[in-house]
Enzyme design. Structure first.
Site, PDB file in Angstrom:
ATOM      1  N   ALA A   1       0.813  -1.216   0.000  1.00 13.80           N
ATOM      2  CA  ALA A   1       0.000   0.000   0.000  1.00 13.80           C
ATOM      3  C   ALA A   1       0.843   1.261   0.000  1.00 13.80           C
ATOM      4  O   ALA A   1       0.404   2.300  -0.507  1.00 13.80           O
ATOM      5  CB  ALA A   1      -0.943   0.000   1.210  1.00 13.80           C
TER       6      ALA A   1
ATOM      7  N   HIS B   1       3.636   1.726  -1.710  1.00 16.57           N
ATOM      8  CA  HIS B   1       3.946   1.991  -3.114  1.00 16.57           C
ATOM      9  C   HIS B   1       2.733   2.547  -3.853  1.00 16.57           C
ATOM     10  O   HIS B   1       2.852   3.455  -4.683  1.00 16.57           O
ATOM     11  CB  HIS B   1       4.402   0.701  -3.812  1.00 16.57           C
ATOM     12  CG  HIS B   1       5.679   0.129  -3.288  1.00 16.57           C
ATOM     13  ND1 HIS B   1       5.717  -0.991  -2.500  1.00 16.57           N
ATOM     14  CD2 HIS B   1       6.972   0.529  -3.438  1.00 16.57           C
ATOM     15  CE1 HIS B   1       6.970  -1.274  -2.193  1.00 16.57           C
ATOM     16  NE2 HIS B   1       7.750  -0.361  -2.749  1.00 16.57           N
TER      17      HIS B   1
ATOM     18  N   SER C   1       6.803  -1.796   4.666  1.00 12.31           N
ATOM     19  CA  SER C   1       8.072  -2.077   3.999  1.00 12.31           C
ATOM     20  C   SER C   1       7.995  -3.468   3.404  1.00 12.31           C
ATOM     21  O   SER C   1       7.354  -4.367   3.981  1.00 12.31           O
ATOM     22  CB  SER C   1       9.233  -2.018   4.996  1.00 12.31           C
ATOM     23  OG  SER C   1      10.423  -2.534   4.425  1.00 12.31           O
TER      24      SER C   1
END
Length: 288
Positions: free
Chosen positions: A38, A40, A188
């Site tokens: 999410a 990105h 991440s």
């Protein structure tokens, strides 16, 4: 809902972008290493606000990994990434092989001083040369009007901005805020490596940094606030690489009486997984 087109060569990328430019359309680029989440997609959304045409690059860049790091095991799943991008309005995915980005005999390396000094450079001295080299390639290959980077990698963002200014690359560098899990853990790709227990404890990283930022804003000394944060992070089960307060604009020394904003940046390892995070210290808004 259409899966975005994929090109794997620089020539093909330039051909598509060239057609858009001849039609008078602006282009935004979102550089990624894949394993999209999410965070990105928030960058993609910002890119779509900036330009009618959006390119996402997916390339696991070997030059920013040291020999002992996780290049071989870094998550790669292009099919899943394309499915994630399908509803996001992405026009094109650039997914080159290593040989396309670094042809045989490639020997040029881009190094950036200034904001690259310390922090990540102390723990990973190879890292920013690898980042700067691949970003310089992507910005010139795509010739985007705008490129979007996340604030989670705050030092990297500062390095990219310096790179674009110093090399007169006419791409506007935009940032998007860090996207977090409900616990506060920054999203991440490496979170996938965390066990359920470590993932729960990892939320302590952001909590400690936020507490330190509040303390500095309230007038507590930076040294005391950072020391407390470090102790709290270690108590959560992390081995700390660094926790530092820097000037948010330059990443130089933070001067609390200047009225300039700061940024607390940290890197730490839990369960063998290295996580980074940062939080703002907004001094300028609290100065009368």
């Amino acid at each position: 809902m259409q899966t975005p087109a994929v090109v794997t060569t620089v020539d093909a990328l330039r051909a598509v972008v060239g057609n858009w430019r001849r039609a008078g359309e602006k282009v935004a680029l979102v550089p990624t290493m894949g394993a999209l989440h999410a965070g990105h997609l928030a960058l993609v959304a910002e890119a779509a606000r900036a330009a009618p045409r959006v390119v996402v690059s997916i390339f696991v860049n070997p030059t920013q990994f040291a020999p002992h790091e996780d290049l071989a095991t870094y998550p790669r799943n292009l099919e899943r990434d394309l499915a994630a991008l399908a509803p996001a309005g992405v026009d094109l995915v650039f997914a080159p092989e290593v040989g396309e980005m670094y042809p045989e005999g490639a020997s040029t390396v881009v190094t950036v001083g200034g904001p690259s000094q310390g922090l990540e450079s102390d723990a990973r001295p190879h890292f920013f040369a690898g980042v700067a080299t691949v970003v310089a390639k992507l910005l010139t290959q795509c010739a985007a009007d705008v490129a979007v980077f996340g604030e989670k990698d705050f030092q990297q963002l500062a390095v990219v901005r310096r790179l674009a200014r110093d090399l007169s690359i006419p791409t506007e560098i935009r940032s998007a805020p860090t996207v977090r899990e409900p616990s506060g853990l920054a999203l991440s790709s490496r979170n996938a490596y965390l066990s359920a227990d470590d993932r729960a404890r990892a939320a302590g990283l952001h909590a400690a940094l936020s507490g330190a930022a509040e303390g500095v804003r309230a007038g507590r000394s930076a040294e005391s606030a950072i020391a407390t944060a470090r102790a709290q992070i270690e108590a959560s089960g992390f081995a700390v690489d660094y926790v530092e307060l820097r000037d948010a604009g330059t990443l130089g020394a933070f001067e609390p009486d200047s009225g300039r904003d700061g940024r607390i940046l940290a890197a730490a390892r839990i369960g063998g997984v290295r996580l980074i995070d940062n939080v703002p210290v907004t001094m300028s808004k609290s100065v009368a």
